[in-house]
Design a protein around this motif. Structure first.
Motif, short mmCIF file in Angstrom:
data_model
loop_
_atom_site.label_atom_id
_atom_site.label_comp_id
_atom_site.label_asym_id
_atom_site.label_seq_id
_atom_site.Cartn_x
_atom_site.Cartn_y
_atom_site.Cartn_z
N GLY A 77 -18.68 6.96 -1.70
CA GLY A 77 -18.87 5.52 -1.58
C GLY A 77 -19.67 4.93 -2.72
N ASP A 78 -20.20 3.73 -2.55
CA ASP A 78 -20.99 3.01 -3.55
C ASP A 78 -22.35 3.68 -3.74
N LEU A 79 -23.05 3.32 -4.88
CA LEU A 79 -24.37 3.86 -5.19
C LEU A 79 -25.35 3.61 -4.05
N HIS A 80 -25.99 4.67 -3.62
CA HIS A 80 -26.88 4.55 -2.48
C HIS A 80 -28.35 4.82 -2.85
N SER A 81 -28.64 5.80 -3.79
CA SER A 81 -30.02 6.15 -4.14
C SER A 81 -30.12 6.64 -5.58
N ILE A 82 -31.33 6.53 -6.16
CA ILE A 82 -31.62 7.01 -7.51
C ILE A 82 -32.82 7.95 -7.41
N LYS A 83 -32.72 9.10 -8.02
CA LYS A 83 -33.84 10.03 -7.99
C LYS A 83 -33.98 10.72 -9.36
N VAL A 84 -35.21 11.07 -9.65
CA VAL A 84 -35.51 11.73 -10.92
C VAL A 84 -35.39 13.23 -10.75
N SER B 69 -27.17 9.17 -8.15
CA SER B 69 -26.29 9.95 -7.25
C SER B 69 -25.73 9.04 -6.17
N GLY B 70 -24.49 9.31 -5.80
CA GLY B 70 -23.86 8.55 -4.70
C GLY B 70 -24.23 9.13 -3.36
N TRP B 71 -23.66 8.48 -2.29
CA TRP B 71 -23.93 8.92 -0.92
C TRP B 71 -22.95 10.03 -0.57
N ASN B 72 -23.40 11.24 -0.62
CA ASN B 72 -22.54 12.36 -0.22
C ASN B 72 -23.33 13.34 0.61
N SER C 25 5.52 -6.36 19.11
CA SER C 25 6.38 -5.24 18.73
C SER C 25 5.67 -4.23 17.85
N VAL C 26 4.49 -4.60 17.28
CA VAL C 26 3.78 -3.71 16.36
C VAL C 26 2.31 -3.62 16.80
N PHE C 27 1.79 -2.41 16.81
CA PHE C 27 0.38 -2.15 17.10
C PHE C 27 -0.35 -2.06 15.76
N ILE C 28 -1.31 -2.95 15.52
CA ILE C 28 -1.99 -3.06 14.23
C ILE C 28 -3.43 -2.59 14.38
N ILE C 29 -3.86 -1.69 13.47
CA ILE C 29 -5.24 -1.18 13.47
C ILE C 29 -5.89 -1.62 12.15
N LYS C 30 -6.88 -2.45 12.24
CA LYS C 30 -7.59 -2.96 11.06
C LYS C 30 -9.02 -2.42 11.02
N ASP C 31 -9.63 -2.56 9.79
CA ASP C 31 -11.06 -2.25 9.57
C ASP C 31 -11.44 -0.85 10.04
N VAL C 32 -10.61 0.12 9.71
CA VAL C 32 -10.94 1.51 10.00
C VAL C 32 -11.93 1.99 8.93
N VAL C 33 -13.12 2.38 9.36
CA VAL C 33 -14.19 2.78 8.44
C VAL C 33 -14.47 4.27 8.59
N PHE D 201 0.85 -1.19 0.00
CA PHE D 201 0.00 0.00 0.00
C PHE D 201 0.88 1.24 0.00
N PRO D 202 1.42 1.62 -1.19
CA PRO D 202 2.29 2.80 -1.23
C PRO D 202 1.56 4.09 -0.87
N SER D 203 0.22 4.12 -1.09
CA SER D 203 -0.59 5.26 -0.68
C SER D 203 -1.92 4.73 -0.16
N TYR D 204 -2.56 5.54 0.66
CA TYR D 204 -3.80 5.13 1.29
C TYR D 204 -4.97 5.87 0.63
N SER D 205 -5.88 5.10 0.03
CA SER D 205 -7.07 5.66 -0.59
C SER D 205 -8.25 4.75 -0.25
N VAL D 206 -9.34 5.37 0.17
CA VAL D 206 -10.49 4.59 0.61
C VAL D 206 -11.77 5.33 0.24
N ARG D 207 -12.81 4.56 -0.03
CA ARG D 207 -14.13 5.13 -0.30
C ARG D 207 -14.92 5.19 1.01
N VAL D 208 -15.77 6.14 1.11
CA VAL D 208 -16.61 6.28 2.30
C VAL D 208 -17.40 4.99 2.49
#
Length: 561
Positions: A499-506, A558-561, A454-462, A394-401
């Motif tokens: 993040g991923d598609l959440h709703s559709i509106k006209v 539209s996405g979730w924003n 020797s290492v503190f590991i933090i997983k599943d950060v949302v 993981f040379p850089s950290y990128s994540v979707r909401v």
């Protein structure tokens, strides 16, 4: 053996002891300092130089064992005694009992105790009716000669030396012997037909030690007893002085023995090593220095200091190597045979790096094993910094909401940059900083420790937020991880995208008119997607396909924003 004569000098009775020197000559002034012009002094000075009846002012009477003697009787008895002494003690050695080896210009004549350029080497010599042979075990009493002035010497006869050729007068006779415990004895060799003699570590004693009775043969049982005593006194191993013994010497510290040793501890200025005798056994009393527990021996000692990251690590780094020559062991505070190796004065920051430091002590040609002591240095208890361990995956950290961050690995380092181990789960707080005015708390995560702590590991950060429009268009943010308290933190630069598609509106903002083919939609909201469907198809209940009349349907995603 020395006769005593009493001389009465009158006017009054005056007694004087005539002393005979080791050269069999009279001496009357060695013990008494007489007045030089006194008539008694003059009479004594003239005694023996002329008949005593010519002495006018002083009458001289001679007595021995209470009986009066004449001058002539005294002179005769003295001459008889003098001849007897010469017969007993002036025996001249002209030859040995075997065929000699002639050595010309031997090596180290001073150590051999000779001055002649020619010496005869014998293996058997007869003295006062007794045969003395090479290989014979002898005991030479303390005080027999200058080389035996401290203790009795137990030795093996190697050779007898007679100076000059046979028939020459005035030559010395010597006994060459190897003391008990000495390995490099006298070496008699012949190279190219030329004999050579090298005394090495043997002793050369005058033949007078036999004549005086100060040298005597000993049997095998006595020799074995002395050999056992010698073995008990010979060095058997190397040891380091402990803290109490160094304190007795007023030496600053010893090597640390407490496990573990924390990084940053000051190393001792010197390390004191000694040779222990075979008879030495560790006890409570050995915490105090005793010279009998330290062997003063002519051996070189070496010290090496090596370093490994861990005790089982393969890569070994040589830090320091030093030798103390056989002639250089120190005498300090009344103790002899101390090997004092400088350490802290040369390496004051030696124990700042965590790992295994091995101190090895050895003595060449000693026959006993090396001494080793390993000091395990662990990180200091003083925390220096927290640091994110970068993962090549993981040379850089990128994540979707709404999605999980890649695992975050965090290490803790002490003030000397040694990685520390975690003894428990530290308290943890994470915040996402999107700009100066917007910061959200991250509550979803799973902390854990590595198998070696020797290492503190933090997983599943949302990340959950509907404020991403504030960091458009690059969606850059900073994840701040606070451990223990907010005084220490680790920052992670990242990108947080919708993040991923959440709703559709006209969308109802388009003009309320029929959209014909070729109609161009001039605007739309945000980054929504537009799908133009020219017609709709659907199945009826009987499976027939129906097509609606031509029309267009605009759908916005539209996405979730």
């Amino acid at each position: 053996m020395v006769p005593e004569f009493c001389i009465a000098c009158c006017y009054v009775d005056f007694y004087c002891l005539l002393e005979v020197t080791n050269c069999f000559a009279f001496s009357i002034f060695s013990q008494t300092d007489l007045a030089h012009h006194n008539p008694f002094s003059i009479a004594l000075k003239n005694f023996g130089s002329r008949p005593q009846d010519k002495e006018k002012d002083v009458n001289v009477d001679i007595h021995r064992d209470g009986k009066q003697m004449t001058y002539m009787q005294l002179e005769r008895e003295y001459l008889d005694w003098l001849l007897q002494m010469h017969r007993m003690y002036d025996e001249e050695i002209d030859c040995g009992e075997d065929q000699p080896i002639i050595v010309v210009s031997p090596l180290n004549k001073k150590a051999l105790g000779i001055s002649s350029e020619v010496v005869r080497v014998h293996q058997i010599l007869k003295r006062k009716g007794l045969l003395w042979k090479s290989g014979q075990k002898i005991k030479v009493l303390k005080g027999a000669c200058t080389k035996c002035h401290k203790n009795n010497v137990y030795a093996t006869i190697e050779h007898f030396l007679l100076e000059g050729f046979q028939g020459d007068s005035g030559g010395e006779a010597r006994i060459i012997c190897r003391p008990l415990g000495i390995e490099n004895g006298c070496k008699l060799s012949i190279k190219g037909g030329t004999p050579n003699l090298d005394i090495q570590d043997s002793l050369s004693l005058p033949i007078s030690v036999i004549d005086s009775g100060m040298c005597m043969p000993i049997d095998d049982s006595n020799w074995e007893l002395q050999l056992r005593k010698q073995i008990q006194k010979t060095p058997s191993r190397i040891e380091l002085l402990n803290a109490k013994q160094c304190h007795q010497l007023e030496v600053d510290w010893a090597l640390p023995t407490d496990l573990p040793t924390h990084a940053g501890q000051t190393p001792p200025k010197v390390i004191v090593a000694v040779f222990r005798p075979s008879s030495f056994t560790f006890s409570l009393a050995s915490n105090y220095l005793d010279q009998k527990d330290i062997v003063k021996v002519n051996l070189e000692m070496s010290m090496e200091v090596t370093f490994r990251r861990t005790k089982n690590h393969q890569d070994v780094e040589l830090i320091y190597a030093v030798r103390i020559a056989p002639s250089s062991p120190s005498s300090f505070k009344g103790f002899h045979g101390l090997y004092m190796f400088p350490l802290g004065v040369k390496f004051p920051h030696l124990f700042q790096k965590a790992g295994a430091y091995t101190f090895s002590f050895s003595a060449e040609h000693s026959g006993f094993p090396n001494y080793k002591q390993t000091i395990m240095v662990v990180p200091s208890e003083k925390v220096g910094k927290w640091e994110l361990l970068h993962d090549e995956k993981f040379p850089s950290y990128s994540v979707r909401v709404g999605s999980c961050f890649p695992p975050l690995s965090i290490a803790c380092y002490d003030v000397y940059d040694n990685q520390m181990s975690f003894t428990s789960f530290p308290s943890l707080k994470i915040k996402l900083i999107m700009n100066e005015d917007l910061c959200i708390d991250v509550v979803k995560m799973k902390p854990s420790l590595s198998s070696d702590n020797s290492v503190f590991i933090i997983k599943d950060v949302v990340i959950e937020s509907n404020e991403l429009d504030s960091i458009r268009p690059n969606y850059a943010a900073t994840l701040m991880i606070y451990i223990q308290d907010e005084s220490r933190s680790v920052s992670v630069e990242c990108h947080v995208t919708p993040g991923d598609l959440h709703s559709i509106k006209v969308c109802s903002q388009l003009p309320r008119k029929q959209l014909l083919p070729g109609f161009v939609v001039e605007f739309f909201l945000g980054e929504t997607s537009i799908i133009l469907m020219p017609y709709l198809c659907f199945n009826d209940l009987f499976g027939s396909i129906h097509r609606a009349r031509p029309s267009f349907l605009i759908i916005f995603f539209s996405g979730w924003n």
